[in-house]
Design a protein around this motif. Structure first.
Motif, short mmCIF file in Angstrom:
data_model
loop_
_atom_site.label_atom_id
_atom_site.label_comp_id
_atom_site.label_asym_id
_atom_site.label_seq_id
_atom_site.Cartn_x
_atom_site.Cartn_y
_atom_site.Cartn_z
N VAL A 26 3.71 4.49 -35.49
CA VAL A 26 3.96 5.55 -34.52
C VAL A 26 3.11 6.74 -34.96
O VAL A 26 2.72 6.82 -36.12
CB VAL A 26 5.45 5.99 -34.47
N GLU A 27 2.83 7.63 -34.03
CA GLU A 27 2.10 8.84 -34.42
C GLU A 27 2.97 10.06 -34.13
O GLU A 27 3.32 10.33 -32.99
CB GLU A 27 0.76 8.96 -33.70
N GLN A 28 3.34 10.77 -35.18
CA GLN A 28 4.13 11.99 -35.03
C GLN A 28 3.24 13.08 -34.45
O GLN A 28 2.03 13.08 -34.69
CB GLN A 28 4.69 12.43 -36.39
N PRO A 29 3.84 14.01 -33.68
CA PRO A 29 3.01 14.99 -32.97
C PRO A 29 2.52 16.16 -33.83
O PRO A 29 2.70 17.32 -33.50
CB PRO A 29 3.95 15.47 -31.86
N PHE A 30 1.96 15.83 -35.00
CA PHE A 30 1.31 16.85 -35.83
C PHE A 30 0.20 16.16 -36.60
O PHE A 30 0.14 14.93 -36.63
CB PHE A 30 2.30 17.56 -36.76
N GLY A 31 -0.67 16.94 -37.22
CA GLY A 31 -1.81 16.36 -37.91
C GLY A 31 -1.39 15.37 -38.98
O GLY A 31 -0.38 15.56 -39.64
N ASN A 32 -2.19 14.31 -39.18
CA ASN A 32 -1.92 13.30 -40.20
C ASN A 32 -0.55 12.65 -39.98
O ASN A 32 0.21 12.44 -40.91
CB ASN A 32 -2.00 13.96 -41.59
N GLY A 33 -0.24 12.34 -38.72
CA GLY A 33 1.11 11.90 -38.36
C GLY A 33 1.30 10.42 -38.13
O GLY A 33 2.36 10.02 -37.65
N VAL A 34 0.30 9.59 -38.47
CA VAL A 34 0.48 8.15 -38.24
C VAL A 34 1.38 7.56 -39.34
O VAL A 34 1.14 7.78 -40.52
CB VAL A 34 -0.88 7.41 -38.20
N ARG A 35 2.42 6.85 -38.93
CA ARG A 35 3.37 6.26 -39.89
C ARG A 35 3.66 4.82 -39.49
O ARG A 35 3.80 4.53 -38.31
CB ARG A 35 4.73 6.99 -39.84
N PHE A 133 6.32 20.03 -38.60
CA PHE A 133 5.93 20.97 -37.52
C PHE A 133 5.63 22.37 -38.04
O PHE A 133 5.24 23.23 -37.26
CB PHE A 133 7.06 21.07 -36.49
N PHE A 134 5.85 22.62 -39.33
CA PHE A 134 5.67 23.99 -39.83
C PHE A 134 4.20 24.41 -39.73
O PHE A 134 3.29 23.64 -40.08
CB PHE A 134 6.16 24.12 -41.28
N VAL A 135 3.98 25.62 -39.25
CA VAL A 135 2.65 26.21 -39.17
C VAL A 135 2.72 27.61 -39.79
O VAL A 135 3.50 28.43 -39.30
CB VAL A 135 2.18 26.35 -37.70
N PRO A 136 1.96 27.90 -40.85
CA PRO A 136 1.12 26.96 -41.58
C PRO A 136 1.94 25.84 -42.23
O PRO A 136 3.10 26.02 -42.55
CB PRO A 136 0.43 27.83 -42.62
N ARG A 137 1.26 24.69 -42.41
CA ARG A 137 1.90 23.52 -43.01
C ARG A 137 2.38 23.86 -44.42
O ARG A 137 1.82 24.72 -45.09
CB ARG A 137 0.91 22.34 -43.08
N VAL A 138 3.43 23.17 -44.86
CA VAL A 138 3.98 23.38 -46.20
C VAL A 138 4.10 22.02 -46.89
O VAL A 138 4.25 21.00 -46.22
CB VAL A 138 5.35 24.08 -46.15
N PRO A 139 4.06 22.00 -48.23
CA PRO A 139 4.18 20.73 -48.93
C PRO A 139 5.60 20.15 -48.83
O PRO A 139 6.55 20.88 -48.60
CB PRO A 139 3.84 21.06 -50.39
N ALA A 143 8.02 15.18 -42.07
CA ALA A 143 8.86 14.48 -41.10
C ALA A 143 8.88 15.23 -39.78
O ALA A 143 8.73 16.45 -39.74
CB ALA A 143 10.28 14.38 -41.64
N ALA A 144 9.07 14.47 -38.70
CA ALA A 144 9.44 15.09 -37.42
C ALA A 144 10.95 15.32 -37.47
O ALA A 144 11.48 15.64 -38.54
CB ALA A 144 8.99 14.20 -36.27
N ASN A 145 11.66 15.15 -36.37
CA ASN A 145 13.07 15.54 -36.37
C ASN A 145 14.05 14.38 -36.57
O ASN A 145 15.20 14.46 -36.17
CB ASN A 145 13.39 16.31 -35.09
N GLY A 146 13.58 13.32 -37.24
CA GLY A 146 14.46 12.16 -37.42
C GLY A 146 15.17 12.09 -38.76
O GLY A 146 15.73 11.04 -39.10
#
Ligand code: MTE
Ligand code: MO
Length: 396
Positions: A26-35, A133-139, A143-146
């Motif tokens: 699946v691809e989550q709706p943010f960068g580098n989101g393929v899982r 989904f955090f912008v700017p991204r954080v370490p 995850a998305a909302n699951g």
């Protein structure tokens, strides 16, 4: 014959390689989101975040099946790679109760079940749910909302266990340790603590079952802490030790990780560091549309139905409002029956969608008066995301 065999082995090998290269993703709706979507023991195919330890995210569509998240769809999160797959025997398993108590205890599963039983329906949500989904991204886990789920937990209230042990005067906290371990000595073991009055509130419990079945292994079999209304970092799995303390626990997992800015919003301007922090605590109000995935195309109809869930940190949900013009106007949703202040509250709302593109939103208001913000706030840990989540649809 030999040639055929070799040919078969070669093509079987190629098939396996192709098979793994084509693992369902699946691809989550943010960068580098393929899982990858992967099924673990007792689990259906879930969105895999990491392999060691296994961390699995629930696809949003599973929350549309039932208000109680099915056990096989319930998310999985661990910090330490040595999870106790090789060392839990329900017959010899026991929990130690020690520290500032009159009677240190060693309780078997049967002893614990004999102390009493209660049930609470409560949402277990990772502090980092929605971190991707955090912008700017954080370490941290992207995850998305699951990383959330709602279950009917059965267990004994921690108060009953501590009453049996007899808490000594001067005690201030109760700490919980599980059977999972770090794989290298420099990684701190995961031990979490709660203030004594919270630990004794009667709702904090030691649960052996969820949704009427033994806990799945990956959700903490045979016993986990349940802290209704609180982020899941305190819900220690595979519980092995309860220590009553007369000082505050000051380890990595309390003093460094899982802390939010000590400001009213638990947030700071994006990209900045807080001057002071506090341990993460109660969950904030959230709501999700579960029956329409973002990016969907719908066929025109006079009305469509949006359906979803809402929850907060234990006051309960007062209302959910729905918008299909990106948050300019709102209509109230109809709430389902109340399953208690800690549970998912189902809701349903009619949508009147014209042809073209629309941004759908749901916004929860808690009984404590908290309203979800329309603009995301930020903190460097990527914790407690609670902004209204947009769902893009096109009507043709
Ligand atoms: N023993 C143990 N318990 C743990 C953790 C862990 O790493 N080890 N992680 C905590 C965190 S941060 C979360 S989000 C929840 C996840 O619970 P779940 O895996 O049952 O969904 O477990 C909590 N309890
Ligand atoms: Mo978490």
């Amino acid at each position: 014959m030999d040639m055929d065999r070799r040919h078969f082995i070669a093509s079987a090998g190629a098939g396996l390689l192709l098979g793994s290269a084509r693992a369902e993703t699946v691809e989550q709706p943010f960068g580098n989101g393929v899982r990858p979507l992967v099924a673990y023991p007792q689990k259906r195919k879930l969105i895999r975040l990491t392999t060691r330890p296994p961390q699995l995210e629930t696809p949003m569509a599973a929350f549309d099946e039932s208000l109680l998240t099915p056990n096989d769809a319930f998310f999985v999160r661990y910090h330490l790679a040595d999870i106790p797959t090789d060392r839990i025997d329900p017959l010899t398993y026991c929990v130690t109760v020690d520290g500032s108590v009159d009677h240190p205890l060693s309780l078997s599963l049967a002893d614990i079940k004999a102390l009493g039983s209660q049930e609470i329906t409560a949402v277990c949500q990772c502090s980092g749910n929605g971190r991707g989904f955090f912008v700017p991204r954080v370490p941290g886990g992207q995850a998305a909302n699951g990383l959330m789920g709602n279950a009917r937990w059965q267990g004994v209230s921690l108060r009953k266990v501590l009453d049996r042990a007899g808490v000594k005067r001067g005690a201030v906290e109760v700490a919980f340790d599980g059977l999972d371990e770090p794989v290298i000595p420099s990684t701190p073991d995961l031990v979490k603590s709660l203030p004594l009055d919270h630990a004794l509130d009667g709702d904090v419990m030691l649960a052996w079952a969820m949704n009427g079945e033994d806990l799945p292994f990956l959700n903490g079999y045979p016993l986990r802490v349940v802290v209704p209304g609180y982020f899941a970092t305190y819900w220690v799995k595979h519980l092995s030790r309860i220590t009553v303390r007369d000082t505050k626990l000051d380890n990595f997992w309390m003093a460094k990780a899982y802390r939010v800015p000590d400001t009213p919003c638990a947030c700071v301007p994006p990209g900045t560091q807080p001057a002071a922090t506090r341990p993460i605590g109660r969950m904030t109000a959230r709501s999700f549309i579960t029956n329409i995935a973002s990016g969907s195309t719908l066929h025109f109809a006079p009305t469509h139905t949006a359906r979803g869930i809402a929850f907060d940190g234990g006051s309960g949900i007062a209302r959910v409002d729905v918008s299909w013009d990106g948050g300019k106007s709102w209509v109230p949703a109809t709430l389902d029956a109340d399953a208690g202040p800690y549970a998912f509250r189902g809701w349903i709302a009619p949508l009147r969608l014209t042809l073209g593109s629309h941004v759908l939103m749901a916004r929860a208001t808690s009984k404590a008066g908290e309203v979800q913000p329309l603009v995301a706030d930020w903190n460097p840990g990527g914790y407690q995301r609670h902004v209204v989540e947009p769902v893009q649809v096109t009507v043709i």
